[in-house]
Design a protein around this motif. Sequence first.
Motif, PDB file in Angstrom:
ATOM      1  N   GLU A   1      36.597  27.123  48.978  1.00 33.73           N
ATOM      2  CA  GLU A   1      35.650  27.632  47.985  1.00 33.73           C
ATOM      3  C   GLU A   1      34.300  26.958  48.166  1.00 33.73           C
ATOM      4  O   GLU A   1      34.194  25.878  48.739  1.00 33.73           O
ATOM      5  CB  GLU A   1      36.150  27.347  46.567  1.00 33.73           C
ATOM      6  CG  GLU A   1      37.130  28.356  46.023  1.00 33.73           C
ATOM      7  CD  GLU A   1      37.366  28.142  44.535  1.00 33.73           C
ATOM      8  OE1 GLU A   1      36.788  28.887  43.722  1.00 33.73           O
ATOM      9  OE2 GLU A   1      38.119  27.209  44.192  1.00 33.73           O
TER      10      GLU A   1
ATOM     11  N   LEU B   1      29.637  28.477  43.023  1.00 38.20           N
ATOM     12  CA  LEU B   1      29.155  29.788  43.453  1.00 38.20           C
ATOM     13  C   LEU B   1      29.262  30.814  42.336  1.00 38.20           C
ATOM     14  O   LEU B   1      28.417  31.699  42.207  1.00 38.20           O
ATOM     15  CB  LEU B   1      29.946  30.260  44.673  1.00 38.20           C
ATOM     16  CG  LEU B   1      29.465  31.534  45.366  1.00 38.20           C
ATOM     17  CD1 LEU B   1      28.032  31.375  45.868  1.00 38.20           C
ATOM     18  CD2 LEU B   1      30.389  31.910  46.514  1.00 38.20           C
ATOM     19  N   THR B   2      30.324  30.711  41.527  1.00 36.26           N
ATOM     20  CA  THR B   2      30.488  31.601  40.386  1.00 36.26           C
ATOM     21  C   THR B   2      30.725  30.764  39.134  1.00 36.26           C
ATOM     22  O   THR B   2      31.038  29.576  39.206  1.00 36.26           O
ATOM     23  CB  THR B   2      31.674  32.555  40.585  1.00 36.26           C
ATOM     24  OG1 THR B   2      32.869  31.789  40.771  1.00 36.26           O
ATOM     25  CG2 THR B   2      31.457  33.445  41.787  1.00 36.26           C
ATOM     26  N   ARG B   3      30.586  31.394  37.982  1.00 33.92           N
ATOM     27  CA  ARG B   3      30.694  30.660  36.721  1.00 33.92           C
ATOM     28  C   ARG B   3      32.105  30.185  36.425  1.00 33.92           C
ATOM     29  O   ARG B   3      32.301  29.170  35.758  1.00 33.92           O
ATOM     30  CB  ARG B   3      30.193  31.556  35.572  1.00 33.92           C
ATOM     31  CG  ARG B   3      28.704  31.862  35.633  1.00 33.92           C
ATOM     32  CD  ARG B   3      28.267  32.695  34.449  1.00 33.92           C
ATOM     33  NE  ARG B   3      26.832  32.972  34.494  1.00 33.92           N
ATOM     34  CZ  ARG B   3      26.179  33.692  33.579  1.00 33.92           C
ATOM     35  NH1 ARG B   3      26.860  34.215  32.556  1.00 33.92           N
ATOM     36  NH2 ARG B   3      24.889  33.893  33.696  1.00 33.92           N
ATOM     37  N   THR B   4      33.107  30.937  36.846  1.00 38.59           N
ATOM     38  CA  THR B   4      34.498  30.560  36.614  1.00 38.59           C
ATOM     39  C   THR B   4      35.284  30.694  37.912  1.00 38.59           C
ATOM     40  O   THR B   4      34.944  31.523  38.772  1.00 38.59           O
ATOM     41  CB  THR B   4      35.163  31.454  35.552  1.00 38.59           C
ATOM     42  OG1 THR B   4      35.368  32.764  36.104  1.00 38.59           O
ATOM     43  CG2 THR B   4      34.285  31.572  34.303  1.00 38.59           C
TER      44      THR B   4
ATOM     45  N   SER C   1      36.642  34.243  39.052  1.00 34.81           N
ATOM     46  CA  SER C   1      35.814  35.264  39.708  1.00 34.81           C
ATOM     47  C   SER C   1      35.149  34.690  40.947  1.00 34.81           C
ATOM     48  O   SER C   1      34.039  35.054  41.293  1.00 34.81           O
ATOM     49  CB  SER C   1      34.741  35.779  38.736  1.00 34.81           C
ATOM     50  OG  SER C   1      33.871  34.728  38.349  1.00 34.81           O
ATOM     51  N   SER C   2      35.859  33.787  41.608  1.00 30.88           N
ATOM     52  CA  SER C   2      35.269  33.047  42.715  1.00 30.88           C
ATOM     53  C   SER C   2      35.609  33.685  44.059  1.00 30.88           C
ATOM     54  O   SER C   2      36.181  34.766  44.145  1.00 30.88           O
ATOM     55  CB  SER C   2      35.743  31.589  42.683  1.00 30.88           C
ATOM     56  OG  SER C   2      35.017  30.810  43.613  1.00 30.88           O
TER      57      SER C   2
ATOM     58  N   ARG D   1      38.301  37.430  47.030  1.00 29.87           N
ATOM     59  CA  ARG D   1      37.262  37.628  46.022  1.00 29.87           C
ATOM     60  C   ARG D   1      37.918  38.329  44.851  1.00 29.87           C
ATOM     61  O   ARG D   1      38.419  39.440  44.984  1.00 29.87           O
ATOM     62  CB  ARG D   1      36.114  38.482  46.575  1.00 29.87           C
ATOM     63  CG  ARG D   1      35.124  38.953  45.502  1.00 29.87           C
ATOM     64  CD  ARG D   1      34.282  37.798  44.972  1.00 29.87           C
ATOM     65  NE  ARG D   1      33.128  38.284  44.237  1.00 29.87           N
ATOM     66  CZ  ARG D   1      32.988  38.218  42.903  1.00 29.87           C
ATOM     67  NH1 ARG D   1      33.959  37.707  42.166  1.00 29.87           N
ATOM     68  NH2 ARG D   1      31.894  38.657  42.331  1.00 29.87           N
TER      69      ARG D   1
ATOM     70  N   HIS E   1      37.716  39.203  40.451  1.00 29.80           N
ATOM     71  CA  HIS E   1      36.786  39.389  39.340  1.00 29.80           C
ATOM     72  C   HIS E   1      37.391  38.951  38.013  1.00 29.80           C
ATOM     73  O   HIS E   1      36.656  38.761  37.042  1.00 29.80           O
ATOM     74  CB  HIS E   1      36.343  40.849  39.263  1.00 29.80           C
ATOM     75  CG  HIS E   1      35.476  41.264  40.422  1.00 29.80           C
ATOM     76  ND1 HIS E   1      34.113  41.389  40.336  1.00 29.80           N
ATOM     77  CD2 HIS E   1      35.789  41.550  41.715  1.00 29.80           C
ATOM     78  CE1 HIS E   1      33.616  41.753  41.507  1.00 29.80           C
ATOM     79  NE2 HIS E   1      34.617  41.844  42.365  1.00 29.80           N
TER      80      HIS E   1
ATOM     81  N   GLU F   1      30.345  47.784  37.849  1.00 27.01           N
ATOM     82  CA  GLU F   1      30.131  47.087  39.114  1.00 27.01           C
ATOM     83  C   GLU F   1      29.230  47.877  40.064  1.00 27.01           C
ATOM     84  O   GLU F   1      28.743  47.335  41.051  1.00 27.01           O
ATOM     85  CB  GLU F   1      31.475  46.804  39.797  1.00 27.01           C
ATOM     86  CG  GLU F   1      32.391  45.875  39.026  1.00 27.01           C
ATOM     87  CD  GLU F   1      31.825  44.471  38.884  1.00 27.01           C
ATOM     88  OE1 GLU F   1      30.990  44.064  39.711  1.00 27.01           O
ATOM     89  OE2 GLU F   1      32.219  43.780  37.938  1.00 27.01           O
TER      90      GLU F   1
ATOM     91  N   HIS G   1      25.981  45.409  39.825  1.00 25.67           N
ATOM     92  CA  HIS G   1      26.303  44.542  40.957  1.00 25.67           C
ATOM     93  C   HIS G   1      26.477  45.369  42.224  1.00 25.67           C
ATOM     94  O   HIS G   1      26.589  46.586  42.187  1.00 25.67           O
ATOM     95  CB  HIS G   1      27.571  43.743  40.682  1.00 25.67           C
ATOM     96  CG  HIS G   1      27.513  42.946  39.411  1.00 25.67           C
ATOM     97  ND1 HIS G   1      26.710  41.833  39.271  1.00 25.67           N
ATOM     98  CD2 HIS G   1      28.133  43.118  38.211  1.00 25.67           C
ATOM     99  CE1 HIS G   1      26.848  41.345  38.056  1.00 25.67           C
ATOM    100  NE2 HIS G   1      27.697  42.105  37.390  1.00 25.67           N
TER     101      HIS G   1
END
Length: 442
Positions: A94, A98-101, A104-105, A127, A129, A294, A298
């Motif tokens: 990882e 990179l992501t908040r949690t 969802s990394s 990946r 979500h 999405e 995104h």
Amino acid sequence: MSVNGTPGRIVPAPEHHVVLPSSAARRGFLRRAAALSGGAFAAGTAGAALAQGADLSRNLPPNVPDWSKSLGAPVLASPYGVPSKHEARVQRRESPGLTRTPHSSVSFTPLQNLFGIITPSGLHFERHHAGLPEIDPYQHRLMVHGLVREPRIYTMDDLIRFPSVSRVHFIECGANSGMEWGNVAVPTVQYSHGMLGCSEFTGVLLSTLLDEAGYDRKAKYILAEGADGAGLTRTVSMEMALDDVLVVYGQNGEMLRPEQGYPLRLLVPGVQGVSSVKWLRRIEVGDQPWNTREEALHYVDLMPGGKHRQYTWIQEAKSVITSPSGGQVILDKGYHEITGLAWSGRGKIRRVDVSTDGGRNWRTARLQEPVHTKALTRFRIDWNWDGGPALLQSRCIDNTGFVQPNYRQLRAVRGTRSIYHNNAIQTWRIDPSGEVSNVQVL
């Protein structure tokens, strides 16, 4: 020439992996490998033993090594095969923050450690979500509905009974290399290009299921939905759906791994990975794009001038040298083989050129068979390193004639504020010390 946008400025990368020497200087390699805390070999038992002053020469020819003097482990010592303990550092990684949690990394494929074109299932990037769902295959269902004559609900047993096909294709996240849009941001190929994998996928053609349901010939799109907590949905054109899109249950000869969508996923070859919806539970046939969350917020391209470009389907031709690459160390002057990967969402790779001087001169590399459509292609080229500084690059051309752009060409069209669909030429700098780092040549 500008390196990383500023003449003479270099962004160094920490040591991550050691390139094995092409000469026979094994003992010198072992001594130096033990000193490289980030080197893959140094982290193994040999590196640890050397660090403690152990003499490993007793296991070198002409002596009989210790492991040849006793029984080995019994059959089925491990009911499901696992790699050697000496390869323990070859793993997905990882990127912190990179992501908040962590649900969802992203985990990145260790491209620098792989051979050929097939990514082992246990090393294929992830990946998610909304985390990794645990799905009971006996209760899982796939619904096909919308503009169809006879809506269908399939069990896994139903799907496996259909005529199956197996295809080798890559999956690349649309955000692969996204951290490099404005400047050098990560040290190694695992982090710069590791949202990428290539496997043999087995399943049933989506066109077969659509034919059985009797899809409306006026339909233009399908919507695929996953069974994870995010309920991720993606629009796919009917043209693609009827071409080579697969409903997949097998990967590399076994059932999908949970992190790859077990028990069922969509595979849209050549298109950004998010469209290959994992944990597939629903396919709806319609006459227009759905513009779901999405798709509107995104996986869109931020263009110069502030506009968003939606529905960028294809992963354009792209390549990267995996060895030597950032974080590695070349230990000896002389002969080396430069190797890497190339791929295109439009078809087959036709040619790969390699430069060792930052793009001033190019030589054509060898393409290693097999060369599949919309799959990773391994390339190789001989190189004699004279011990001086070098700038390694690869540039691929696919069978449509598309040529991989450099950063100057890409930014002229796309700017520097994007995240997705970065297929620019990657540069690795080799210092006289042999250390390899990530730089950008403009």
